[in-house]
Design a protein around this motif. Sequence first.
Motif, short mmCIF file in Angstrom:
data_model
loop_
_atom_site.label_atom_id
_atom_site.label_comp_id
_atom_site.label_asym_id
_atom_site.label_seq_id
_atom_site.Cartn_x
_atom_site.Cartn_y
_atom_site.Cartn_z
N LYS A 41 0.84 -1.20 0.00
CA LYS A 41 0.00 0.00 0.00
C LYS A 41 0.88 1.26 0.00
O LYS A 41 0.60 2.23 -0.70
CB LYS A 41 -0.93 0.00 1.20
N ASP A 42 1.95 1.23 0.80
CA ASP A 42 2.89 2.35 0.82
C ASP A 42 3.45 2.61 -0.57
O ASP A 42 3.48 3.75 -1.05
CB ASP A 42 4.05 2.08 1.78
N ALA A 106 -6.25 13.49 -7.01
CA ALA A 106 -5.16 13.95 -6.15
C ALA A 106 -5.58 14.01 -4.69
O ALA A 106 -4.74 14.02 -3.78
CB ALA A 106 -4.68 15.34 -6.60
N MET A 107 -6.90 14.01 -4.44
CA MET A 107 -7.40 14.06 -3.07
C MET A 107 -7.36 12.69 -2.39
O MET A 107 -7.29 12.60 -1.16
CB MET A 107 -8.85 14.58 -3.10
N ILE A 108 -7.38 11.61 -3.15
CA ILE A 108 -7.57 10.28 -2.58
C ILE A 108 -6.49 9.89 -1.57
O ILE A 108 -6.81 9.38 -0.48
CB ILE A 108 -7.68 9.22 -3.69
N PRO A 109 -5.19 10.11 -1.85
CA PRO A 109 -4.19 9.72 -0.84
C PRO A 109 -4.34 10.46 0.49
O PRO A 109 -3.78 10.01 1.50
CB PRO A 109 -2.86 10.10 -1.52
N ARG A 131 -8.58 1.57 -2.84
CA ARG A 131 -8.28 0.23 -2.35
C ARG A 131 -6.94 0.17 -1.63
O ARG A 131 -6.70 -0.75 -0.85
CB ARG A 131 -8.27 -0.77 -3.52
N GLU A 132 -6.08 1.15 -1.88
CA GLU A 132 -4.75 1.14 -1.27
C GLU A 132 -4.70 1.86 0.07
O GLU A 132 -3.69 1.81 0.77
CB GLU A 132 -3.73 1.80 -2.22
#
Length: 263
Positions: A41-42, A106-109, A131-132
């Motif tokens: 995930k990282d 760009a907001m998702i992380p 999902r990450e």
Amino acid sequence: MTKRNTQQRRHAIAALVQEKGEISVEALTQRFATSEVTIRKDLALLETGGLLLRRYGGAVSLPSEMMAEPDADKVSKRKQSIARAAAERLRDHNRVIVDSGTTTSAMIPLLGSKRGLVVMTNSLSVAGQLRELENEPTLLMTGGTWDPHSESFQGQIAEQALRSYDFDQLFIGADGIDLERGTTTFNELVGLSRVMADVAREVIVMVESEKIGRRIPNLELPWGKIHTLVTDDGLAQDARDKIQAKGVTLICAPTHQEHSRRK
């Protein structure tokens, strides 16, 4: 693990890959005493941020030809500042729609610290990023017909899926902002965007200031459908006044850059 420790680990991973050129998932799990799932995930989030490339069993540093040019870097910083400001409007357990697009994605992380989110999207890219996340939201997909131009699902099936729910917020981008009419787009498929706006209590448009004032033939969302517009602080004062006169909440996210050409 706390959010701060997670961020520190990811910074350290990025630095290691840059230093060594290549590193394996196994080596990273041993170094940071965590699981392979967490490390993967990282690496996925660091790849999304343009800091490395994933390879089978690990990661490698970016080739020199893929490093961002100065102008592209500025655009990235604007999008990141908009994404941060938009993400601050999200609360735990919100039910939201995230439309396809580079600014919205760009907001998702930044959503990893939010708990109990329910997110519907028409974008495979957004779905993959969700999902990450460590606090993985409940993910809903619109389905529908794949449109290669917008790289998203569109059509009646997607619209029907959206109408089956109600949402707290819609996060949506735009190709342009007509200061008189609203958001505009090059794509003639605007039906899904309008359904998204219909089923959300707050419509949040995320767009870079350079697109505001751009006149494009296809009207997507009229001002009456838009509650909040998030942009960067390069927006000229006269444009700010016109947008706020429409009754829209305007957020100009700081980019910590001087805008010598601002009018």
